[in-house]
Design a protein around this motif. Structure first.
Motif, PDB file in Angstrom:
ATOM      1  N   ILE A 147       0.833  -1.207   0.000  1.00  0.00           N
ATOM      2  CA  ILE A 147       0.000   0.000   0.000  1.00  0.00           C
ATOM      3  C   ILE A 147       0.866   1.255   0.000  1.00  0.00           C
ATOM      4  O   ILE A 147       0.505   2.280  -0.599  1.00  0.00           O
ATOM      5  N   ILE A 148       2.023   1.186   0.661  1.00  0.00           N
ATOM      6  CA  ILE A 148       2.893   2.365   0.776  1.00  0.00           C
ATOM      7  C   ILE A 148       3.357   2.883  -0.591  1.00  0.00           C
ATOM      8  O   ILE A 148       3.295   4.094  -0.844  1.00  0.00           O
ATOM      9  N   PRO A 149       3.828   2.019  -1.522  1.00  0.00           N
ATOM     10  CA  PRO A 149       4.271   2.546  -2.823  1.00  0.00           C
ATOM     11  C   PRO A 149       3.205   3.314  -3.596  1.00  0.00           C
ATOM     12  O   PRO A 149       3.501   4.411  -4.103  1.00  0.00           O
ATOM     13  N   PRO A 150       1.952   2.820  -3.720  1.00  0.00           N
ATOM     14  CA  PRO A 150       0.956   3.619  -4.451  1.00  0.00           C
ATOM     15  C   PRO A 150       0.719   4.996  -3.837  1.00  0.00           C
ATOM     16  O   PRO A 150       0.515   5.966  -4.567  1.00  0.00           O
ATOM     17  N   LEU A 151       0.745   5.077  -2.516  1.00  0.00           N
ATOM     18  CA  LEU A 151       0.569   6.369  -1.853  1.00  0.00           C
ATOM     19  C   LEU A 151       1.703   7.324  -2.236  1.00  0.00           C
ATOM     20  O   LEU A 151       1.473   8.494  -2.574  1.00  0.00           O
ATOM     21  N   LEU A 152       2.928   6.816  -2.205  1.00  0.00           N
ATOM     22  CA  LEU A 152       4.084   7.647  -2.543  1.00  0.00           C
ATOM     23  C   LEU A 152       4.131   7.958  -4.035  1.00  0.00           C
ATOM     24  O   LEU A 152       4.534   9.054  -4.440  1.00  0.00           O
ATOM     25  N   TRP A 153       3.733   7.001  -4.871  1.00  0.00           N
ATOM     26  CA  TRP A 153       3.718   7.235  -6.320  1.00  0.00           C
ATOM     27  C   TRP A 153       2.678   8.278  -6.702  1.00  0.00           C
ATOM     28  O   TRP A 153       2.887   9.070  -7.628  1.00  0.00           O
ATOM     29  N   TYR A 197      11.649  15.110  -1.577  1.00  0.00           N
ATOM     30  CA  TYR A 197      10.518  14.173  -1.462  1.00  0.00           C
ATOM     31  C   TYR A 197      10.628  13.022  -2.447  1.00  0.00           C
ATOM     32  O   TYR A 197      10.496  11.853  -2.069  1.00  0.00           O
ATOM     33  N   VAL A 198      10.865  13.344  -3.734  1.00  0.00           N
ATOM     34  CA  VAL A 198      10.869  12.279  -4.740  1.00  0.00           C
ATOM     35  C   VAL A 198      12.066  11.347  -4.571  1.00  0.00           C
ATOM     36  O   VAL A 198      12.027  10.184  -5.013  1.00  0.00           O
ATOM     37  N   ALA A 199      13.144  11.825  -3.933  1.00  0.00           N
ATOM     38  CA  ALA A 199      14.301  10.964  -3.696  1.00  0.00           C
ATOM     39  C   ALA A 199      14.071  10.037  -2.505  1.00  0.00           C
ATOM     40  O   ALA A 199      14.349   8.838  -2.568  1.00  0.00           O
ATOM     41  N   LEU A 200      13.541  10.588  -1.409  1.00  0.00           N
ATOM     42  CA  LEU A 200      13.348   9.793  -0.197  1.00  0.00           C
ATOM     43  C   LEU A 200      12.123   8.896  -0.278  1.00  0.00           C
ATOM     44  O   LEU A 200      12.164   7.725   0.122  1.00  0.00           O
ATOM     45  N   GLY A 201      11.003   9.435  -0.799  1.00  0.00           N
ATOM     46  CA  GLY A 201       9.751   8.694  -0.792  1.00  0.00           C
ATOM     47  C   GLY A 201       9.583   7.762  -1.971  1.00  0.00           C
ATOM     48  O   GLY A 201       9.796   6.546  -1.853  1.00  0.00           O
ATOM     49  N   ALA A 239      11.374   7.171  -4.549  1.00  0.00           N
ATOM     50  CA  ALA A 239      12.572   6.461  -5.008  1.00  0.00           C
ATOM     51  C   ALA A 239      13.006   5.398  -3.998  1.00  0.00           C
ATOM     52  O   ALA A 239      12.932   4.198  -4.262  1.00  0.00           O
ATOM     53  N   ILE A 240      13.446   5.817  -2.823  1.00  0.00           N
ATOM     54  CA  ILE A 240      14.040   4.865  -1.883  1.00  0.00           C
ATOM     55  C   ILE A 240      12.986   4.026  -1.161  1.00  0.00           C
ATOM     56  O   ILE A 240      12.990   2.795  -1.230  1.00  0.00           O
ATOM     57  N   LEU A 241      12.048   4.688  -0.462  1.00  0.00           N
ATOM     58  CA  LEU A 241      11.091   3.945   0.365  1.00  0.00           C
ATOM     59  C   LEU A 241      10.135   3.111  -0.479  1.00  0.00           C
ATOM     60  O   LEU A 241       9.876   1.938  -0.174  1.00  0.00           O
ATOM     61  N   ALA A 242       9.598   3.682  -1.562  1.00  0.00           N
ATOM     62  CA  ALA A 242       8.645   2.944  -2.391  1.00  0.00           C
ATOM     63  C   ALA A 242       9.300   1.746  -3.072  1.00  0.00           C
ATOM     64  O   ALA A 242       8.715   0.660  -3.125  1.00  0.00           O
ATOM     65  N   TYR A 243      10.515   1.930  -3.583  1.00  0.00           N
ATOM     66  CA  TYR A 243      11.192   0.807  -4.242  1.00  0.00           C
ATOM     67  C   TYR A 243      11.533  -0.291  -3.237  1.00  0.00           C
ATOM     68  O   TYR A 243      11.473  -1.478  -3.559  1.00  0.00           O
ATOM     69  N   GLY A 270       9.783  -3.883  -3.781  1.00  0.00           N
ATOM     70  CA  GLY A 270      10.647  -5.040  -4.001  1.00  0.00           C
ATOM     71  C   GLY A 270      10.345  -6.170  -3.041  1.00  0.00           C
ATOM     72  O   GLY A 270      10.214  -7.333  -3.441  1.00  0.00           O
ATOM     73  N   VAL A 271      10.185  -5.857  -1.757  1.00  0.00           N
ATOM     74  CA  VAL A 271       9.874  -6.884  -0.762  1.00  0.00           C
ATOM     75  C   VAL A 271       8.475  -7.442  -0.996  1.00  0.00           C
ATOM     76  O   VAL A 271       8.245  -8.654  -0.911  1.00  0.00           O
ATOM     77  N   GLY A 272       7.526  -6.561  -1.304  1.00  0.00           N
ATOM     78  CA  GLY A 272       6.155  -7.008  -1.527  1.00  0.00           C
ATOM     79  C   GLY A 272       6.032  -7.936  -2.721  1.00  0.00           C
ATOM     80  O   GLY A 272       5.318  -8.947  -2.665  1.00  0.00           O
ATOM     81  N   VAL A 273       6.721  -7.618  -3.809  1.00  0.00           N
ATOM     82  CA  VAL A 273       6.688  -8.472  -4.997  1.00  0.00           C
ATOM     83  C   VAL A 273       7.301  -9.831  -4.702  1.00  0.00           C
ATOM     84  O   VAL A 273       6.789 -10.876  -5.129  1.00  0.00           O
ATOM     85  N   GLN A 274       8.393  -9.863  -3.955  1.00  0.00           N
ATOM     86  CA  GLN A 274       9.026 -11.124  -3.600  1.00  0.00           C
ATOM     87  C   GLN A 274       8.100 -11.996  -2.757  1.00  0.00           C
ATOM     88  O   GLN A 274       8.070 -13.219  -2.912  1.00  0.00           O
TER      89      GLN A 274
END
Length: 299
Positions: A14-20, A230-234, A236-240, A244-248
């Motif tokens: 859920i976190i990546p869509p919010l950040l995206w 924002y786009v670097a921390l959120g 980019a880093i946190l969402a990826y 990555g963990v969620g897909v695995q």
């Protein structure tokens, strides 16, 4: 719940869509301050500096990175160099809501690419779901005017985001097929850093082309600095990291369902920060896209 989808994994997805969604809104806000492809390069350059203290060891000759450079170069091209650059390009001529709704067709591309390139079987139910999702995308592309669908003229942003979606689907399938040394694969910062090393090369090349071929310029100031942070921390880093963990854990097809939350978040943020209220056809498109993924994902 779907096998492999625990509450913790669901939260990670859920976190990546919010950040995206925030990424799309910010990209729209600063489109007059920085060229889109340059924005992508600056974003990842800043993310690289942030991660360097945590994963700088990946740069060493014997880290295992260089023995697998082809894989990381491909991941860097798809996930770092192409995906976000295309999305920022799309935001030059399209709205965050349109961009995220078209990108919500990701699960359809996940199924198709999995079948074509990764020997994944596709059921009739999944095909039915894919058709519903495609119908939702067509609603967005036609701006809700079905009678004019045959004559619809796509804005460049619609095409850019479709290309970005295909790139992301390939990227997600590659994530689900691990082929890296364990010391990199099991360290999220190192794994992302390994992609960024090559991704920065790709995005730098694309940014250089942008400056050579267009009248590019940057308006430096606090608004742009805050946006870059924002786009670097959120996104980019946190969402990826979370994606990555969620897909695995859950697999690309299930994870793709959560990507459909991005338009919902984007609609709320666009209304709050940009004054871009959603239209009725946006709601219809979202219902079709999510309905298609629900049908596809049912066991």
């Amino acid at each position: 719940m779907t096998p492999g989808l625990t509450p913790r994994t669901a939260l990670l997805l859920i976190i990546p869509p919010l950040l995206w969604a925030g990424n799309a809104v910010v990209g729209r806000l600063v489109n007059q301050l920085v060229p889109p492809i340059t924005l992508n390069f600056l974003r990842w350059a800043l993310a690289f500096v942030i991660l360097l203290p945590l994963a700088g060891w990946v740069l060493r000759r014997r880290s295992g990175l260089w023995a697998h450079w082809r894989r990381f170069a491909l991941l860097g091209l798809l996930g770092v160099g192409a995906y976000n650059a295309l999305q920022y390009l799309a935001l030059q001529t399209s709205t965050p809501l349109n961009v995220t709704l078209v990108a919500a067709s990701t699960p359809v591309w996940m199924l198709g690419i999995g079948w074509l390139c990764f020997s994944q079987k596709v059921s009739r139910r999944q095909i039915m779901g894919a058709l519903l999702s495609i119908a939702g995308v067509l609603v967005v592309l036609s701006r809700g005017q079905w009678s004019l669908l045959a004559q619809v003229r796509l804005v460049p942003g619609d095409l850019y985001v479709l290309l970005a979606t295909v790139a992301w689907a390939f990227y997600s399938w590659l994530l689900a097929r691990p082929a890296e040394p364990p010391e990199i694969r099991n360290d999220w910062a190192a794994f992302l850093m390994a992609q960024m090393i090559f991704g920065l090369g790709w995005s730098g090349l694309f940014a250089a082309s942008e400056w050579a071929l267009t009248d590019a310029h940057i308006r430096w100031g606090w608004p742009l600095a805050a946006a870059l942070l924002y786009v670097a921390l959120g996104p980019a880093i946190l969402a990826y990291r979370c994606w990555g963990v969620g897909v695995q854990r859950a697999g690309p097809a299930v994870a793709g369902f959560f990507a459909n939350l991005t338009p919902l978040f984007a609609a709320l943020m666009s209304a709050a920060f940009l004054g871009e209220l959603p239209h009725l056809y946006h709601g219809l498109a979202f219902a079709l896209i999510v309905g298609g993924i629900v049908v596809s994902a049912r066991r």
